[in-house]
Design an enzyme around this catalytic site. Sequence first.
Site, mmCIF file in Angstrom:
data_model
loop_
_atom_site.group_PDB
_atom_site.id
_atom_site.type_symbol
_atom_site.label_atom_id
_atom_site.label_comp_id
_atom_site.label_asym_id
_atom_site.label_seq_id
_atom_site.Cartn_x
_atom_site.Cartn_y
_atom_site.Cartn_z
ATOM 1 N N CYS A 260 0.883 -1.174 -0.009
ATOM 2 C CA CYS A 260 0.032 0.058 0.092
ATOM 3 C C CYS A 260 0.756 1.234 0.019
ATOM 4 O O CYS A 260 2.075 1.206 0.221
ATOM 5 C CB CYS A 260 -0.963 0.114 1.201
ATOM 6 S SG CYS A 260 -1.867 -1.679 1.535
ATOM 7 N N ARG B 236 1.397 1.810 -5.787
ATOM 8 C CA ARG B 236 1.533 0.735 -4.852
ATOM 9 C C ARG B 236 0.534 0.105 -4.558
ATOM 10 O O ARG B 236 0.259 -0.955 -3.849
ATOM 11 C CB ARG B 236 2.301 1.500 -3.616
ATOM 12 C CG ARG B 236 3.496 1.975 -3.722
ATOM 13 C CD ARG B 236 3.862 3.000 -2.493
ATOM 14 N NE ARG B 236 4.327 2.078 -1.528
ATOM 15 C CZ ARG B 236 5.456 1.262 -1.015
ATOM 16 N NH1 ARG B 236 6.388 1.718 -1.901
ATOM 17 N NH2 ARG B 236 5.684 0.470 -0.267
ATOM 18 N N TRP C 19 -3.586 -1.877 -1.528
ATOM 19 C CA TRP C 19 -3.856 -3.247 -2.301
ATOM 20 C C TRP C 19 -4.295 -4.456 -1.304
ATOM 21 O O TRP C 19 -3.482 -4.458 -0.098
ATOM 22 C CB TRP C 19 -2.471 -3.358 -2.595
ATOM 23 C CG TRP C 19 -2.428 -4.776 -3.574
ATOM 24 C CD1 TRP C 19 -2.775 -4.998 -4.945
ATOM 25 C CD2 TRP C 19 -1.984 -5.924 -3.124
ATOM 26 N NE1 TRP C 19 -2.620 -6.135 -5.392
ATOM 27 C CE2 TRP C 19 -2.113 -7.039 -4.336
ATOM 28 C CE3 TRP C 19 -1.677 -6.486 -1.991
ATOM 29 C CZ2 TRP C 19 -1.824 -8.250 -4.331
ATOM 30 C CZ3 TRP C 19 -1.203 -8.054 -1.876
ATOM 31 C CH2 TRP C 19 -1.362 -8.761 -3.062
ATOM 32 N N ASN D 210 0.582 -0.276 6.156
ATOM 33 C CA ASN D 210 1.336 -1.295 5.010
ATOM 34 C C ASN D 210 1.986 -2.206 5.584
ATOM 35 O O ASN D 210 2.875 -2.276 6.372
ATOM 36 C CB ASN D 210 2.207 -0.497 4.442
ATOM 37 C CG ASN D 210 2.861 -1.262 3.174
ATOM 38 O OD1 ASN D 210 2.165 -2.065 2.668
ATOM 39 N ND2 ASN D 210 3.896 -0.889 2.677
ATOM 40 N N GLY D 211 1.450 -3.672 5.247
ATOM 41 C CA GLY D 211 2.141 -4.799 5.940
ATOM 42 C C GLY D 211 1.248 -6.118 6.027
ATOM 43 O O GLY D 211 -0.058 -5.846 5.629
ATOM 44 N N GLU E 48 9.169 -13.914 -19.849
ATOM 45 C CA GLU E 48 8.854 -12.502 -19.466
ATOM 46 C C GLU E 48 7.855 -11.910 -20.490
ATOM 47 O O GLU E 48 6.971 -11.538 -20.121
ATOM 48 C CB GLU E 48 10.167 -11.651 -19.699
ATOM 49 C CG GLU E 48 9.942 -10.258 -19.550
ATOM 50 C CD GLU E 48 9.088 -9.635 -18.189
ATOM 51 O OE1 GLU E 48 9.122 -10.654 -17.231
ATOM 52 O OE2 GLU E 48 8.447 -8.561 -18.298
ATOM 53 N N LYS F 223 3.953 -10.450 -19.403
ATOM 54 C CA LYS F 223 3.572 -9.221 -19.826
ATOM 55 C C LYS F 223 2.047 -9.218 -20.282
ATOM 56 O O LYS F 223 1.317 -8.628 -19.825
ATOM 57 C CB LYS F 223 4.698 -8.573 -20.972
ATOM 58 C CG LYS F 223 5.749 -8.039 -20.335
ATOM 59 C CD LYS F 223 5.798 -6.811 -20.067
ATOM 60 C CE LYS F 223 5.528 -6.418 -18.460
ATOM 61 N NZ LYS F 223 6.516 -7.337 -17.525
ATOM 62 N N GLU G 282 -0.365 -10.234 -17.489
ATOM 63 C CA GLU G 282 -0.807 -9.258 -16.360
ATOM 64 C C GLU G 282 -1.494 -8.092 -16.946
ATOM 65 O O GLU G 282 -1.987 -7.313 -16.026
ATOM 66 C CB GLU G 282 0.583 -8.785 -15.606
ATOM 67 C CG GLU G 282 1.707 -8.034 -16.487
ATOM 68 C CD GLU G 282 2.808 -7.878 -15.440
ATOM 69 O OE1 GLU G 282 2.493 -7.514 -14.297
ATOM 70 O OE2 GLU G 282 3.790 -7.452 -16.107
ATOM 71 N N HIS H 4 5.722 -33.623 -23.969
ATOM 72 C CA HIS H 4 5.886 -34.442 -22.916
ATOM 73 C C HIS H 4 4.389 -34.309 -22.021
ATOM 74 O O HIS H 4 4.559 -34.461 -20.742
ATOM 75 C CB HIS H 4 6.820 -34.261 -21.887
ATOM 76 C CG HIS H 4 8.259 -34.629 -22.812
ATOM 77 N ND1 HIS H 4 8.698 -35.999 -22.949
ATOM 78 C CD2 HIS H 4 9.378 -33.922 -23.405
ATOM 79 C CE1 HIS H 4 9.584 -36.160 -23.853
ATOM 80 N NE2 HIS H 4 10.062 -34.943 -23.850
ATOM 81 N N LYS I 155 2.489 -1.921 -8.081
ATOM 82 C CA LYS I 155 3.694 -1.783 -8.910
ATOM 83 C C LYS I 155 4.889 -2.338 -7.853
ATOM 84 O O LYS I 155 5.585 -2.731 -8.148
ATOM 85 C CB LYS I 155 3.976 -0.274 -9.135
ATOM 86 C CG LYS I 155 5.322 0.163 -9.822
ATOM 87 C CD LYS I 155 5.493 -0.605 -10.934
ATOM 88 C CE LYS I 155 6.813 -0.521 -11.626
ATOM 89 N NZ LYS I 155 6.872 -1.324 -12.896
HETATM 90 C C1 AGP Z 1 6.453 -6.841 -13.719
HETATM 91 O O1 AGP Z 1 5.769 -6.566 -15.036
HETATM 92 C C2 AGP Z 1 5.476 -7.042 -12.507
HETATM 93 N N1 AGP Z 1 4.674 -5.773 -12.302
HETATM 94 C C3 AGP Z 1 6.163 -7.492 -11.484
HETATM 95 O O2 AGP Z 1 6.364 -9.024 -11.518
HETATM 96 C C4 AGP Z 1 7.506 -7.031 -10.935
HETATM 97 O O3 AGP Z 1 8.646 -7.522 -11.760
HETATM 98 C C5 AGP Z 1 7.891 -7.912 -9.279
HETATM 99 O O4 AGP Z 1 6.733 -7.456 -8.534
HETATM 100 C C6 AGP Z 1 9.157 -7.253 -8.882
HETATM 101 O O5 AGP Z 1 9.134 -6.141 -8.533
HETATM 102 P P1 AGP Z 1 10.503 -5.398 -8.269
HETATM 103 O O6 AGP Z 1 11.401 -5.621 -9.375
HETATM 104 O O7 AGP Z 1 10.111 -4.011 -7.973
HETATM 105 O O8 AGP Z 1 11.296 -6.203 -7.185
#
Ligand code: AGP
Length: 606
Positions: free
Chosen positions: A2, A27, A76, A100-101, A479, A483, A486, A502, A601
């Site tokens: 958060c 966040r 969040w 936050n936590g 990766e 993308k 998400e 397999h 993020k």
């Molecule tokens: C990336 O597109 C994602 N939003 C997520 O996987 C991100 O890479 C991951 O949470 C790690 O974040 P960081 O690089 O800030 O540690």
Amino acid sequence: MCGIVGYTGKQNVEKQILDALELLEYRGYDSAGMAIMDDLTGQIQVRKCAGRVSDLRNVWCQNLVSGRCGIGHTRWATHGGVCDENAHPHRVGRITLVHNGIIENYEALKDHFGLADQLVSETDTEVVAALLNHFYTGDPHQALVETVKWLKGTFALVVIFEDIPNVIFAIRNVSPIVAAYHKNGTMLASDVAALGGQADRYLVVPEYHVVELHQDAIQIYDMEDRLCEPEFLEIDWDTTRDGKGQYPFYMEKEIMEQPEVIEKTLSSRLVDGHLSLEADGVPDEVLKACERICVVACGTAMHAGLVAQNMVRSILRMPMDVEYASEFMYMDPVIDEKTLVLAISQSGETIDTLEALKYARRQGAKSIAVINVKGSSIARESDYVMYTAAGPEIAVASTKAYTTQLAALFVLVGRMAVVRGVFDEAAEKTFVNGLVQAPEAMQKVLDRREEIHHIARGLLEAKDAFMIGRGLDYSILLEGALKLKEISYIHTEAYASGELKHGTIALITEKTPVVALVTQERIRDKELSNIREVQSRGASVVLLVKDGIKLNQEDYDHVFMLPAMADGMMPFPASAALQLLAYYVSMDRGLDVDKPRNLAKVVTVE
Ligand code: AGP
């Protein structure tokens, strides 16, 4: 994870906090709330709602409050659904707080102290507010110290007391809080980004210390209530954020910035054509002494580690593990003083990665962090730091941070090859000449983005998709799949193409969309035959292939030629194409590309 903000000073606090919350919205953006000490009534006004900070602004502008001290929160959800009641701040008695936590023992505390009848939400945070109210008898420090002794888990608590006007209190364990003098007052936040370029120094609130923010002073007390000297750090980088410019989404802007920021990430590490980590302060001895490498990271950052792993194995012939940071501490990793741990993180605040790094260091490992956000928690925890020069990355989906991580990691591997005698002068020169072409190769892909936009239209209706490739191509596709998943919500699976037969090939049916990546000369034949296996089961194939690899383009539904680079450098143009593919699918689906559902993020909860 958060976003938390607090401000007390001479300015009207409402605008301060709402503007700062907008800077922290990446966040978490399920819900938002703010509490202000009303100058007229002396009471604390709390208003909060499910939705974005813009919705919260509307809630407050309907009935303005005059106040100079307040706290705010973007959520969040971790405990309890997304609704007004579960939004922060939470108020119980004379206590109003944001958090936050994750408090792991909140249910037990609720029962032990008989708090249930004071609660209206499903959150762990409200239990903390009730517990703090239980201990508060007029001394805020004593109440805070007593309360946190009962808490198990991570927390950044920011509190205002009804009977202590214009003072903000905070205490943390693991979850971040920074504080600064700011605009005729003092401010605290989850990270420096929220200061919006209006502070030149900040302090990291030490764990298990009570910090008090007054209009003209920041005071820090340890758990025995002894006043401590705050340690301020310089903000020697630009924390202001420019907008999206002409782009509809930050993600497109950040994809387009990649050639420039990769160039910047490389430039400080290429001295007279030689690879150098001198500017990072990483001693050659650290690169020489280690016998194995272990990456701890999450999500996209972990994928950057996987790409680097290909290079470490092929060039350095060293053992290298790449571990999910969230799994690392629970898998009995074999780490010792001969291990070099690489903690890769855009935000530098990912708790999973931070805790994995701390664990590795306790086992004696040396550590290098590859980080984008200066002064972040992981940067401060690591022995050495290599900062990427991506600049602020706002879109939740990481793009430029990923490719600048690759650039930094490739320099690290190359430098290791030099100091360990693997590269002679000629080999280093060849490596560097290949690496410095990355920005141009990516630009060529970006210049042809409309071709990719056209290809993306073929995926718009898909519910499932596969991405197949071998070796380095498979690492790149992990990766690419993240993308697409998400930001478009298409269930996308990256698969080692040789492994499909397999079992998983059972999922390939008529028109199953498959994105195939072929960039590695030495395994091209194998990859092309794996593509034929899915085609023979009716799959529609989008082929991303390195220019120069011989094939019959008519055999594929779409072919996108990637600018040719040395095989090891192909992650750069390939990633640009995969990022654009995901971006256009999401945009054409009409989704919020920058703020996908359920995500945030920065993940500051384990
Ligand atoms: C990336 O597109 C994602 N939003 C997520 O996987 C991100 O890479 C991951 O949470 C790690 O974040 P960081 O690089 O800030 O540690």
